[in-house]
Design a protein around this motif. Structure first.
Motif, PDB file in Angstrom:
ATOM      1  N   UNK A   1       0.826  -1.226   0.000  1.00 49.94           N
ATOM      2  CA  UNK A   1       0.000   0.000   0.000  1.00 49.94           C
ATOM      3  C   UNK A   1       0.853   1.265   0.000  1.00 49.94           C
ATOM      4  N   UNK A   2       0.242   2.372  -0.436  1.00 50.58           N
ATOM      5  CA  UNK A   2       0.912   3.672  -0.407  1.00 50.58           C
ATOM      6  C   UNK A   2       0.457   4.499   0.787  1.00 50.58           C
ATOM      7  N   UNK A   3       1.310   5.396   1.199  1.00 54.91           N
ATOM      8  CA  UNK A   3       0.956   6.297   2.301  1.00 54.91           C
ATOM      9  C   UNK A   3       0.140   7.476   1.773  1.00 54.91           C
ATOM     10  N   UNK A   4      -0.669   8.037   2.652  1.00 57.65           N
ATOM     11  CA  UNK A   4      -1.444   9.209   2.279  1.00 57.65           C
ATOM     12  C   UNK A   4      -0.601  10.471   2.296  1.00 57.65           C
ATOM     13  N   UNK A   5      -1.107  11.504   1.655  1.00 53.45           N
ATOM     14  CA  UNK A   5      -0.412  12.797   1.686  1.00 53.45           C
ATOM     15  C   UNK A   5      -0.341  13.308   3.118  1.00 53.45           C
ATOM     16  N   UNK A   6       0.771  13.948   3.461  1.00 56.57           N
ATOM     17  CA  UNK A   6       0.931  14.535   4.797  1.00 56.57           C
ATOM     18  C   UNK A   6       1.436  15.958   4.647  1.00 56.57           C
TER      19      UNK A   6
END
Length: 370
Positions: free
Chosen positions: A133-138
């Motif tokens: 999975x990819x991380x969300x924008x922060x």
């Protein structure tokens, strides 16, 4: 210059007009390699305009000021496509501009229900990403209450606010229309020798009972929230609004104005305020000014002059009490100096607070990475 003005005035006592938040979209769910399944995307983070909300309420309710979207569901034998993560909503007041930390504008909240996505959730794991999975924008974002002027004139209709605005700005006040209301405040620009400009708004509509929306009460009071400081204007000789209403002295007018602001929203009386005592060209003005100053220095000693429903919870301590005559021009230049001094004082304090906040953020980041 615009950038400087936007960030300089952050909060006044308990009044908050600017808030910095950390937002992060949810992480996506895991894919399922042996069956080619795909994880659900992470939830997004949104800022949503809603009624009866203030930035102070957000600050108090979420002291960590961190908002993270939900994690996406993992792919499984039963469900090859994982569920999408739950969106996170930050409820904010109407009249907010949302910007990123690098001053990029993300959107405006002009009406109830307006939404701005501030962080996108990460993608779910799939064949394309080796099922990881990819991380969300922060990012950090800023919520700014849109300010219409540096100062808002607060006074009853007879106090000479419009005359004062014209005398100070040496020009016919501009009429500006704002998207968030049908009311058109008059905006005057104070010009200084070093080319500094300060905007002052005359906001018509305040009468006794404004907090319960008499007259144009709520439209007026909503605008008061969108000025950095307050400029109270009273008639040194007092006033009577109409033949069927009671006579009010200058002291009573000050407390009544304070009470109206307080009843509408307690935070408003936390703003820095100056008091302009107008019509000093009238007979007995000097004696009445002296009496008003004594009453303001010890308001509790004179509270018995006020009806119970006119006594504010907190008396305002004015930074400056300035006698003027908008008609003759007496005291106008001194008033402009006091206004400049008060705004410059807050600007310096706000810049110091911003530097400290950024220093703390850098320390926090270095601590996280160590």
């Amino acid at each position: 210059m615009v950038h400087f003005t936007r960030i300089c005035f952050r909060k006044y006592g308990n009044f908050v007009d600017n808030l910095r938040l950390y937002v992060r979209g949810g992480t996506g769910g895991m894919g399922l390699p042996r069956l080619g399944g795909q994880g659900g995307n992470g939830g997004d983070v949104w800022v949503v305009a809603t009624k009866n909300m203030t930035l102070k309420r957000i600050k108090d309710k979420y002291p960590q000021k961190r908002f993270v979207g939900g994690i996406g569901g993992n792919s499984s034998v039963r469900a090859l496509k994982g569920d999408r993560g739950k969106d996170k909503e930050i409820f904010a007041p109407v009249g907010i501009t949302v910007t990123s930390d690098d001053d990029r504008k993300l959107g405006d909240l002009n009406a109830e229900g307006d939404r701005v996505r501030v962080a996108k959730g990460g993608p779910g794991g799939s064949f394309c990403s080796a099922f990881q999975p990819g991380r969300g924008q922060a990012k950090h974002i800023r919520l700014d209450l849109k300010l219409i002027a540096d100062l808002g004139l607060v006074g009853f209709p007879n106090a000479g606010k419009s005359s004062l605005l014209t005398a100070m700005s040496n020009a016919t006040p501009q009429v500006a229309s704002y998207a968030f209301t049908t009311l058109k405040p008059e905006i005057g620009k104070l010009m200084y020798k070093d080319y500094k400009q300060i905007s002052v708004a005359d906001l018509p509509g305040l009468i006794e009972g404004a907090h319960i929306n008499k007259g144009m009460g709520h439209k007026f009071l909503k605008h008061v929230e969108r000025t950095k400081q307050l400029l109270f204007v009273v008639d040194v000789c007092g006033f009577q609004l109409a033949s069927q209403t009671p006579f009010r002295t200058a002291f009573e007018a000050v407390q009544l104005l304070t009470k109206e602001l307080e009843l509408y929203k307690q935070e408003l009386v936390s703003k820095p305020a100056l008091l302009v005592v107008n019509k000093m060209d009238l007979p007995d003005a000097q004696d009445k000014l002296q009496q008003l100053k004594e009453q303001l220095q010890n308001p509790d000693d004179f509270s018995d002059l006020l009806p119970d429903d006119m006594i504010p919870k907190n008396y305002i301590t004015f930074r400056h009490v300035v006698p003027v005559s908008a008609t003759t021009g007496f005291g106008i230049e001194h008033l402009k100096s006091c206004i400049r001094e008060s705004l410059d004082e807050d600007a310096a304090m706000a810049m110091k607070a911003i530097h400290q906040e950024r220093l703390q953020a850098l320390r926090y980041q270095s601590h996280e990475h160590s």
